[in-house]
Every structure is written in C-alpha cells, then in structure tokens.
Design a protein around this motif. Sequence first.
Motif, short mmCIF file in Angstrom:
data_model
loop_
_atom_site.label_atom_id
_atom_site.label_comp_id
_atom_site.label_asym_id
_atom_site.label_seq_id
_atom_site.Cartn_x
_atom_site.Cartn_y
_atom_site.Cartn_z
N THR A 78 0.47 -1.70 0.02
CA THR A 78 0.10 0.07 -0.16
C THR A 78 0.48 1.41 0.09
OG1 THR A 78 -0.02 0.11 2.41
CG2 THR A 78 -1.89 -1.07 1.48
N PRO A 79 0.49 2.42 -0.56
CA PRO A 79 1.13 3.72 -0.22
C PRO A 79 1.38 3.73 0.60
CG PRO A 79 -0.75 4.40 -1.84
CD PRO A 79 -1.04 2.38 -1.14
N GLY A 80 0.90 3.45 1.93
CA GLY A 80 1.27 4.25 3.02
C GLY A 80 2.35 3.18 4.28
N TRP A 81 2.56 1.98 3.47
CA TRP A 81 3.57 1.60 3.80
C TRP A 81 4.13 1.59 2.55
CZ3 TRP A 81 4.32 -0.07 8.48
CH2 TRP A 81 3.72 -1.04 9.33
N HIS A 82 4.53 2.24 1.85
CA HIS A 82 5.80 2.60 1.20
C HIS A 82 6.59 3.28 2.01
CE1 HIS A 82 6.18 0.41 -2.59
NE2 HIS A 82 4.79 0.38 -2.70
N VAL A 83 6.10 4.90 2.47
CA VAL A 83 6.35 5.26 3.06
C VAL A 83 6.86 5.17 4.46
CG1 VAL A 83 6.08 8.08 3.86
CG2 VAL A 83 5.42 7.56 1.47
N GLY A 84 6.24 4.42 5.50
CA GLY A 84 6.11 3.82 6.55
C GLY A 84 7.50 3.31 6.78
N TRP A 85 7.42 2.07 5.71
CA TRP A 85 8.88 0.93 6.01
C TRP A 85 10.54 2.15 6.26
CZ3 TRP A 85 7.20 -3.05 7.10
CH2 TRP A 85 6.00 -4.19 6.90
N TRP A 86 9.96 3.25 5.88
CA TRP A 86 11.23 4.00 6.06
C TRP A 86 11.47 4.89 7.62
CZ3 TRP A 86 15.26 4.90 2.34
CH2 TRP A 86 15.44 4.98 0.89
N PHE A 87 11.00 4.52 8.16
CA PHE A 87 10.79 4.93 9.46
C PHE A 87 10.92 3.79 11.04
CE2 PHE A 87 8.75 8.21 6.72
CZ PHE A 87 9.90 9.40 7.65
N ILE A 88 10.78 2.85 10.55
CA ILE A 88 10.74 1.91 11.27
C ILE A 88 12.02 1.24 11.45
CG2 ILE A 88 9.67 -0.93 12.44
CD1 ILE A 88 7.20 0.49 10.18
N PRO A 89 13.17 1.43 12.58
CA PRO A 89 14.06 1.28 12.96
C PRO A 89 14.21 -0.51 12.91
CG PRO A 89 13.43 1.81 14.70
CD PRO A 89 12.11 1.94 13.88
N ILE A 90 15.26 -1.21 12.02
CA ILE A 90 15.96 -2.35 11.56
C ILE A 90 14.86 -2.82 10.28
CG2 ILE A 90 15.95 -4.79 12.47
CD1 ILE A 90 17.81 -2.55 13.84
N VAL A 91 13.39 -3.06 10.31
CA VAL A 91 13.00 -3.07 9.13
C VAL A 91 13.57 -1.80 8.49
CG1 VAL A 91 10.80 -3.37 7.68
CG2 VAL A 91 10.90 -4.04 10.26
N ASN A 92 13.86 -1.00 8.16
CA ASN A 92 14.21 -0.32 7.57
C ASN A 92 15.62 -0.20 6.47
OD1 ASN A 92 15.72 1.14 9.14
ND2 ASN A 92 14.96 3.15 9.08
N LEU A 93 15.84 -1.25 7.13
CA LEU A 93 17.13 -1.94 6.49
C LEU A 93 17.20 -2.52 5.08
CD1 LEU A 93 19.69 -2.72 9.44
CD2 LEU A 93 20.04 -0.50 8.23
N ILE A 94 15.67 -3.30 5.63
CA ILE A 94 15.32 -4.08 3.89
C ILE A 94 13.82 -3.21 3.12
CG2 ILE A 94 14.68 -6.47 3.44
CD1 ILE A 94 16.41 -7.23 5.62
N MET A 95 12.98 -3.24 3.66
CA MET A 95 11.79 -2.84 2.92
C MET A 95 11.88 -1.44 2.51
SD MET A 95 9.98 -5.40 3.98
CE MET A 95 8.51 -5.33 3.66
N PRO A 96 12.03 -0.32 2.47
CA PRO A 96 12.03 0.37 1.59
C PRO A 96 12.47 -0.61 0.37
CG PRO A 96 13.01 1.28 3.96
CD PRO A 96 12.73 -0.28 4.02
N ALA A 97 12.98 -0.94 0.11
CA ALA A 97 14.30 -1.04 -1.25
C ALA A 97 12.87 -2.12 -1.19
CB ALA A 97 15.64 -2.00 -0.78
N VAL A 98 12.67 -3.63 -1.16
CA VAL A 98 11.87 -4.64 -1.38
C VAL A 98 10.44 -3.72 -1.64
CG1 VAL A 98 10.39 -5.68 -0.34
CG2 VAL A 98 12.41 -6.03 0.81
#
Length: 198
Positions: A78-98
């Motif tokens: 979803t569009p919200g998670w496209h932005v949200g993944w950047w702000f969650i520590p640890i997860v933001n090491l992988i999910m923005p690229a995914v």
Amino acid sequence: GLVLLASLALDVRLLVVSSGADISTLERHIEATATFDIIVLVALLIALLINVILFLCWQHAAAKAVLERPDIPTPPITPGWHVGWWFIPIVNLIMPAVAIGKLYRASRNGPGAPWDATPFPSIVLGWWLLYLSGSGLGWYAGRVLGAAYGASDVALGASIAIAGEIVTLLALFLILRIVHKVVAFQSEWPKPPRAESD
C-alpha cells in the motif's frame, strides 16, 4: 545532488587542511570557518529534508497509481507502507528496497500482468546496496571524526566521509534512474477501464 556535492566540498577542504597539519593549525582553521560551515550545514539539512519529503511524496503517489488500477492483480504494498517502512528501525534496512522493487515491477509489467512475474530488478538492488554502503561509511566517518585526537585522525575521518559521499552520489544516480523509469512505465499504461453505469 547539490547537497552531496556541497558536503563533499566541505570534507575535501577538511582533508586538505588536515593533511600534514599540526593540531593547532587545524584548530585555527576550524575556528575561522565554523560560522560558514554551520550556515552551509543548516542549508544542506534543509535541502536534504525537502528532497526526502519530495521523494516520499513521489513514492506514495506512484504506489497509489498502482493500487488504483483494478487490472493489476494483487497490488504489492500500500502507499502508506511505501512511506512507513522508512521510519521503522531495523526493518528500514530491507523493506524500503523491497517496496521500491515491487513498485518498479508492478509499474514495468503494467495492467493485467502479475507484478511478481519477473525477478527483483538489479537496478533497485544496486541502488540499495550503494545507499546502505554510503550511509554506513558516513556513520563510520562521524565516529572517527568524533573521536579524533589529531590531524591524522581528522584526515582519516574526512577521507572516509568523502568515500561515503561518492558512494551515495552513485546511489542517487541510480534512484533517479529508477524514478524516471517508474514514471515512464506508468505513463505508458493504457487508460484504466471505466466502470459501466447501470
């Protein structure tokens, strides 16, 4: 790009001044240029913040365009998670690229084609590895500079910072290509089918 180039220029200047200088010469230089450096750094931070906001707005809009297409099977993220993944520590090491990879594939494959029918784009993988490497080098340079005891430590920290900024410039080039391609892919989509009225 200009933010990185200005930061690179400051670090090159620091490297030149610190190379072969004694600590008192380095301290005098830092004191003499402190006000200018602070003004430049504040301007760089403002420009960086604006660029980040614009990028996240683009990412949200591009993901929304995918989500709004009823003929793209199972929208990936979803569009919200496209932005949200950047702000969650640890997860933001992988999910923005995914997320960017899935957005790229859904945009490239277009309406009617499953977004996951093609492999993860190598351009996205290259961008992400460069982005993480540049960020890691920048973090390490900050640690070295923060613990510097002499001009040679400052020179080492400035050298690491310069390497990080060059790697980040390469990452910037790739993300601009990715944005350009996603925009081009989505602009080539056929008009969405209209709902029939009763």
